[in-house]
Enzyme design. Structure first.
Site, PDB file in Angstrom:
ATOM      1  N   ASP A 313       0.859  -1.188   0.067  1.00 58.52           N
ATOM      2  CA  ASP A 313       0.083  -0.017  -0.132  1.00 58.52           C
ATOM      3  C   ASP A 313       0.824   1.301  -0.162  1.00 58.52           C
ATOM      4  OD1 ASP A 313      -3.287   0.610   1.764  1.00 58.52           O
ATOM      5  OD2 ASP A 313      -2.303   1.645   0.093  1.00 58.52           O
ATOM      6  N   GLU A 511     -10.724   6.584   4.503  1.00 59.09           N
ATOM      7  CA  GLU A 511      -9.833   6.092   5.210  1.00 59.09           C
ATOM      8  C   GLU A 511      -9.897   6.789   6.729  1.00 59.09           C
ATOM      9  OE1 GLU A 511      -6.465   6.125   1.675  1.00 59.09           O
ATOM     10  OE2 GLU A 511      -5.609   5.561   3.819  1.00 59.09           O
TER      11      GLU A 511
HETATM   12  C1  GLC Z   1      -4.312   4.146  -0.021  1.00 57.92           C
HETATM   13  C2  GLC Z   1      -5.284   3.261   0.376  1.00 57.92           C
HETATM   14  C3  GLC Z   1      -5.311   2.172  -0.891  1.00 57.92           C
HETATM   15  C4  GLC Z   1      -5.239   2.836  -2.260  1.00 57.92           C
HETATM   16  C5  GLC Z   1      -3.887   3.294  -2.415  1.00 57.92           C
HETATM   17  C6  GLC Z   1      -3.412   3.799  -3.485  1.00 57.92           C
HETATM   18  O1  GLC Z   1      -3.534   4.761   0.965  1.00 57.92           O
HETATM   19  O2  GLC Z   1      -5.134   2.453   1.381  1.00 57.92           O
HETATM   20  O3  GLC Z   1      -6.534   1.454  -0.467  1.00 57.92           O
HETATM   21  O4  GLC Z   1      -5.594   1.825  -3.054  1.00 57.92           O
HETATM   22  O5  GLC Z   1      -3.677   4.195  -1.185  1.00 57.92           O
HETATM   23  O6  GLC Z   1      -4.374   5.068  -3.761  1.00 57.92           O
END
Ligand code: GLC
Length: 622
Positions: A313, A511
């Site tokens: 991530d 988030e």
């Molecule tokens: C974010 C998220 C994830 C996402 C990634 C790219 O922090 O946790 O779900 O796909 O970054 O944007």
């Protein structure tokens, strides 16, 4: 004439079936091993490390020569990572083509995988159809519809050239105070598995199909099972004044519970042939998922036989050992991370991993395995077909945001609406009513309808994207010419109307910013409904939110109450039900609590403790 035929054909492709290759069980990624391994054998260490390195488009395209210098194999646009020329379909497509052109200037000309969060339609791009978020799709219990939605999403993503989406989220949220609850289909693992599998089928179809995109099941594993913390969780975004943290926290359960509740979505996604999986920021019993060999290699790759690749991530690797980046990279790659979403730190990642290989702390066998996994997905997708252009197919612009796509989104809104209360036949409302009074902060707000991950990472209220229909606009376009529709945000002035419609709930968030210890409706919403009640007319309340809310007096003040969750741009799907053109069929995907004190509350609670206001699965009709 030709373009019309093409658009019609493209719509048929998306809505009915795929032409050309008949849908068959996807070929296994390992069936591309020979081509992938033959290429790996010819690559230098630097060329291999480049395939494992994923910068964000902004930083790397500020120095486009880095695409060759670091042999970059993938690029992403995370939240708020729009083309510098602006947020238009053309600008996104031009950006993709620029990135791809730079990538293919290397010796082997290996195309990049460009990743984006198309989590409810191509939701970064203005004018895209924005579908209901997963919490609402969970209320439809309709895998065929979810597959169709994702097939359309794939086509709109491909219209910009992009071939990879970081979806579906197959989290199983257990505590709705978590800010990512709405990204989950349900608290019920079986429903998550069914709809997650359908989403992967819709996105990937036959992966070599030019209308398919690579899916990414996320966030592995137990992101929705973390324990609430009264202290901030390092790295997790939070709302100002937050008093509870869940996002990126620690899940403290035994392995049998992890397998029973949080694993089914991944078993199903792998069965559907998912080509990438994203480990979670969160931890399991104190160990970061991003650095867990048990989870990533022993369970996911060896036991479950996952043959695609793992993408970390957003800057998650550094969180393993916040004070020691090099050891973080060593732990993550040796645990099973194959590609690193290192955004603006891509040079540091590349150089650090090279040092670790040179020092023998990361074996070359692990590097070769990671690159083989990435390349066999690219072979499976047709990215390595020399005779096939890897630039965007701009004819697809004709289907982007099309009426045919909006019709499917409208169907999804209709089918996701959950009727929780309907007394004195408040619903359905007559289209011939003399006067309907509409109220509430979300009655005329596309941004609130869409929620987070819409154009902006956090989403935003107001006219966030063109082409949609607010609830108020949908009501106005549904009623007879003789019907007066009046509106006040605060609910005053409703006296004399036949019926009032209040549209209330939550403002957008994403988030950890959405982590909340109090799920009560805000004072403005409560005042709006109270003002409508004073008019002594029937009150229909529609809750637009990322999760069940504590309703308090609003329930008693409402003659009818529906949950829409986050329906997206197509507000007419709501009036289809309000005016009785369609009956409500939605069933709650999450338990609806009576009070904050009951949280966390879900179907896994002992029966004697399970006392929600409305059970998971509840939904009325007429
Ligand atoms: C974010 C998220 C994830 C996402 C990634 C790219 O922090 O946790 O779900 O796909 O970054 O944007």
């Amino acid at each position: 004439m030709k373009s019309t035929l093409y658009a019609a054909a493209a719509c048929f492709l998306l809505l009915g079936c795929r032409t050309g290759t008949v849908d068959q069980k996807p070929k296994s990624f390992s069936s591309f091993d020979s081509e992938a391994k033959a290429l790996v054998a010819r690559m230098t260490l630097e060329e291999k490390l480049g395939q494992m390195t994923q910068p964000e488009q902004g930083p790397v395209m500020a120095s486009p020569g880095d695409m060759q210098k670091y042999f970059i194999g993938s690029v992403l646009s995370g939240g708020d990572s729009d083309p510098q020329e602006g947020n238009t379909l053309e600008a996104w497509t031009d950006l993709y083509d620029r990135v791809q052109t730079e990538a293919m200037k290397t010796r082997f000309g290996i195309p990049v995988l460009y990743g984006v969060d198309a989590v409810h339609g191509h939701s970064n791009v203005l004018g895209a159809v924005i579908f209901p978020h997963n919490i609402a799709l969970g209320c439809t219990r309709d895998p065929e519809l979810v597959e169709k939605i994702n097939r359309i999403t794939a086509a709109e993503v491909r219209a910009t050239g992009i071939q990879w989406t970081f979806s579906p989220c197959v989290a199983v949220p257990q505590d709705i105070r978590w800010g990512r609850t709405y990204e989950g289909f349900s608290e019920d693992p079986e429903l998550v598995a069914t709809l997650g599998e359908a989403a992967v089928r819709g996105l990937q179809g036959n992966l070599g199909d030019p209308l398919s995109v690579l899916a990414c099941a996320k966030h592995f594993v137990g992101d929705g099972g973390t324990a609430p913390s009264a202290l901030p969780i390092p790295g997790a975004p939070a709302a100002p004044g937050a008093r509870l943290w869940l996002d990126r926290g620690d899940m403290r359960v035994d392995e049998s519970t992890l397998r029973r509740i949080h694993l089914p979505g991944y078993v199903a996604a792998i069965r559907a042939g998912v080509g990438s999986i994203m480990p979670s920021y969160s931890s399991w019993n104190g160990v970061k998922c991003t650095g867990s060999h048990r989870l990533l290699t022993e369970i996911l790759k060896q036991e479950l036989g996952f043959e695609g690749f793992l993408i970390s991530d957003y800057n998650a690797i550094a969180e393993i050992r916040p004070d020691d980046y090099k050891t973080s990279v060593e732990i993550a790659v040796n645990a099973g991370i194959d590609m690193a979403m290192e955004t603006s730190h891509y040079r540091r990642f590349f150089d650090t991993l090279k040092e670790l290989v040179d020092e023998g702390r990361v074996p070359m066998a692990r590097i070769d395995d990671a690159v083989t996994r990435i390349l066999r997905v690219k072979f499976a997708m047709g990215l390595m077909d020399k005779g096939r252009s890897q630039l965007a197919d701009r004819k697809l612009h004709q289907v982007f945001g099309s009426d045919a796509h909006r019709a499917v989104a409208r169907e999804a809104v209709r089918k996701s609406l959950v009727l929780l209360k309907n007394e004195s036949r408040a619903l359905p409302i007559s289209k011939q009513a003399a006067r309907i009074h509409v109220a509430g902060k979300s009655a005329d707000d596309i941004g609130n309808q869409c929620g987070g991950w819409t154009i902006r990472w956090q989403g935003q209220g107001g006219e966030v994207t063109p082409g949609g229909t607010t609830v108020l606009a949908a009501i106005r376009s549904s009623v007879s010419p003789a019907t007066r529709v009046t509106y006040s945000r605060d609910g005053t002035g409703a006296e004399g109307a036949v019926v009032a419609v209040a549209v209330i709930g939550e403002k957008p968030y994403a988030e950890g910013v959405g982590d909340r210890d109090d799920l009560g409706l805000d004072p403005e919403d409560r005042a709006t409904v109270a003002n409508l009640k004073k008019a002594r007319i029937p009150v229909v309340t529609l809750v637009i939110s990322g999760r069940p809310m504590i309703l308090g007096d609003v329930l008693g003040q409402s003659d009818a109450l529906l949950a829409a969750f986050l329906p997206g741009t197509e507000g007419r799907g709501i009036t289809d039900v309000l005016f009785g053109d369609y009956k409500p069929t939605g069933k709650l995907s999450f338990s609806w609590p009576r009070a904050n004190g009951q949280l966390p509350l879900n179907i896994h609670a002992p029966e004697e403790l399970y006392d929600p206001l409305f059970r998971c699965g509840h939904g009325l009709t007429w």
